[in-house]
Design a protein around this motif. Sequence first.
Motif, PDB file in Angstrom:
ATOM      1  N   SER B   9       0.837  -1.201   0.000  1.00  0.00           N
ATOM      2  CA  SER B   9       0.000   0.000   0.000  1.00  0.00           C
ATOM      3  C   SER B   9       0.873   1.253   0.000  1.00  0.00           C
ATOM      4  CB  SER B   9      -0.947   0.006   1.195  1.00  0.00           C
ATOM      5  OG  SER B   9      -0.229  -0.155   2.398  1.00  0.00           O
ATOM      6  N   ASN B  10       2.022   1.130   0.623  1.00  0.00           N
ATOM      7  CA  ASN B  10       2.987   2.230   0.642  1.00  0.00           C
ATOM      8  C   ASN B  10       4.375   1.680   0.387  1.00  0.00           C
ATOM      9  OD1 ASN B  10       1.857   4.977   1.588  1.00  0.00           O
ATOM     10  ND2 ASN B  10       0.854   3.505   2.911  1.00  0.00           N
ATOM     11  N   LYS B  11       5.182   2.459  -0.360  1.00  0.00           N
ATOM     12  CA  LYS B  11       6.545   2.035  -0.642  1.00  0.00           C
ATOM     13  C   LYS B  11       7.433   3.276  -0.679  1.00  0.00           C
ATOM     14  CE  LYS B  11       9.894  -0.688  -2.118  1.00  0.00           C
ATOM     15  NZ  LYS B  11      10.442  -1.816  -1.297  1.00  0.00           N
ATOM     16  N   VAL B  12       8.433   3.266   0.169  1.00  0.00           N
ATOM     17  CA  VAL B  12       9.439   4.330   0.142  1.00  0.00           C
ATOM     18  C   VAL B  12      10.729   3.705  -0.365  1.00  0.00           C
ATOM     19  CG1 VAL B  12      10.720   6.052   1.453  1.00  0.00           C
ATOM     20  CG2 VAL B  12       8.355   5.515   2.087  1.00  0.00           C
ATOM     21  N   THR B  13      11.336   4.276  -1.366  1.00  0.00           N
ATOM     22  CA  THR B  13      12.540   3.713  -1.948  1.00  0.00           C
ATOM     23  C   THR B  13      13.552   4.815  -2.225  1.00  0.00           C
ATOM     24  OG1 THR B  13      13.360   2.220  -3.679  1.00  0.00           O
ATOM     25  CG2 THR B  13      11.832   3.923  -4.374  1.00  0.00           C
ATOM     26  N   VAL B  19      11.707  -0.962  -8.174  1.00  0.00           N
ATOM     27  CA  VAL B  19      10.552  -1.334  -7.356  1.00  0.00           C
ATOM     28  C   VAL B  19       9.579  -2.169  -8.188  1.00  0.00           C
ATOM     29  CG1 VAL B  19      10.669   0.639  -5.791  1.00  0.00           C
ATOM     30  CG2 VAL B  19       9.291   0.796  -7.876  1.00  0.00           C
ATOM     31  N   GLU B  20       8.859  -3.035  -7.501  1.00  0.00           N
ATOM     32  CA  GLU B  20       7.811  -3.839  -8.127  1.00  0.00           C
ATOM     33  C   GLU B  20       6.502  -3.600  -7.398  1.00  0.00           C
ATOM     34  OE1 GLU B  20      10.075  -7.749  -9.995  1.00  0.00           O
ATOM     35  OE2 GLU B  20       8.723  -7.958  -8.289  1.00  0.00           O
ATOM     36  N   LEU B  21       5.478  -3.302  -8.146  1.00  0.00           N
ATOM     37  CA  LEU B  21       4.151  -3.084  -7.585  1.00  0.00           C
ATOM     38  C   LEU B  21       3.245  -4.191  -8.117  1.00  0.00           C
ATOM     39  CD1 LEU B  21       3.884   0.764  -8.295  1.00  0.00           C
ATOM     40  CD2 LEU B  21       5.037  -0.405  -6.405  1.00  0.00           C
ATOM     41  N   VAL B  74      -2.717 -11.944 -12.220  1.00  0.00           N
ATOM     42  CA  VAL B  74      -1.889 -11.008 -11.468  1.00  0.00           C
ATOM     43  C   VAL B  74      -0.995 -10.201 -12.404  1.00  0.00           C
ATOM     44  CG1 VAL B  74      -0.005 -10.862  -9.791  1.00  0.00           C
ATOM     45  CG2 VAL B  74      -1.902 -12.445  -9.409  1.00  0.00           C
ATOM     46  N   SER B  75      -0.847  -8.916 -12.072  1.00  0.00           N
ATOM     47  CA  SER B  75       0.032  -8.050 -12.860  1.00  0.00           C
ATOM     48  C   SER B  75       1.082  -7.409 -11.947  1.00  0.00           C
ATOM     49  CB  SER B  75      -0.779  -6.967 -13.562  1.00  0.00           C
ATOM     50  OG  SER B  75       0.060  -6.073 -14.279  1.00  0.00           O
ATOM     51  N   THR B  76       2.261  -7.206 -12.514  1.00  0.00           N
ATOM     52  CA  THR B  76       3.334  -6.534 -11.802  1.00  0.00           C
ATOM     53  C   THR B  76       3.829  -5.373 -12.641  1.00  0.00           C
ATOM     54  OG1 THR B  76       4.057  -8.619 -10.807  1.00  0.00           O
ATOM     55  CG2 THR B  76       5.609  -6.793 -10.754  1.00  0.00           C
ATOM     56  N   LEU B  77       3.887  -4.211 -12.023  1.00  0.00           N
ATOM     57  CA  LEU B  77       4.455  -3.014 -12.651  1.00  0.00           C
ATOM     58  C   LEU B  77       5.837  -2.813 -12.055  1.00  0.00           C
ATOM     59  CD1 LEU B  77       4.010  -0.427 -14.452  1.00  0.00           C
ATOM     60  CD2 LEU B  77       3.222   0.700 -12.367  1.00  0.00           C
ATOM     61  N   THR B  78       6.844  -2.757 -12.910  1.00  0.00           N
ATOM     62  CA  THR B  78       8.220  -2.596 -12.449  1.00  0.00           C
ATOM     63  C   THR B  78       8.756  -1.254 -12.907  1.00  0.00           C
ATOM     64  OG1 THR B  78       8.605  -4.984 -12.582  1.00  0.00           O
ATOM     65  CG2 THR B  78      10.552  -3.558 -12.508  1.00  0.00           C
ATOM     66  N   ILE B  79       9.360  -0.536 -11.968  1.00  0.00           N
ATOM     67  CA  ILE B  79      10.020   0.727 -12.283  1.00  0.00           C
ATOM     68  C   ILE B  79      11.488   0.545 -11.947  1.00  0.00           C
ATOM     69  CG2 ILE B  79      10.050   3.218 -11.983  1.00  0.00           C
ATOM     70  CD1 ILE B  79       7.244   2.993 -10.734  1.00  0.00           C
TER      71      ILE B  79
END
Lengths: 111, 113
Positions: B9-13, B19-21, B74-79
Amino acid sequence: SQKIEQNSEALNIQEGKTATLTCNYTNYSPAYLQWYRQDPGRGPVFLLLIRENEKEKRKERLKVTFDTTLKQSLFHITASQPADSATYLCAPLSNDYKLSFGAGTTVTVRA
Amino acid sequence: GAGVSQSPSNKVTEKGKDVELRCDPISGHTALYWYRQSLGQGLEFLIYFQGNSAPDKSGLPSDRFSAERTGGSVSTLTIQRTQQEDSAVYLCASSLNFQWGYTFGSGTRLTVV
């Protein structure tokens, strides 16, 4: 490019009054237009869909109009209640069936 | 499940990290969308999956962004190599028929420091 504009100002109204929100779009002709409600920290929630051949659509205290000549949709909340306070998003459907969203209009209903 | 689930729900990087969402759509929904929302801004389309068709990636802002959808679910968004301008809420939505509207998850709030 496609552009969607909603009321730039937040809307503050007295409980019981009607809130009217405006959505104008340019550079395309959507066959469908949807409206969503978004509360802080939450994803948008689908409210209504109106087709290009429908002039008006109603759902409970909500009314949406769609004027393809003016390229405009109006969203009305009648007999407004404090629980209606939220941000409302206009979303015309593009030809490839993706929704494009306006920035939204924040409505605050005062008791 | 009953709704669209997103994690975290929250991600600090830190700037420069990958990162993977994740998004778990409603079971049976064939269409899946990723949008991002910056503070006070509208939703910006990123990518769209429909069944087994090739995804519409036209909204991805740079080649640092990619997404996949495994098994039509399922889907994964990668940045990759995150930048501060990537800070936003990333929203996933699924749909069985666009006329019934999209169902959105609550989003992942990404903060790049």
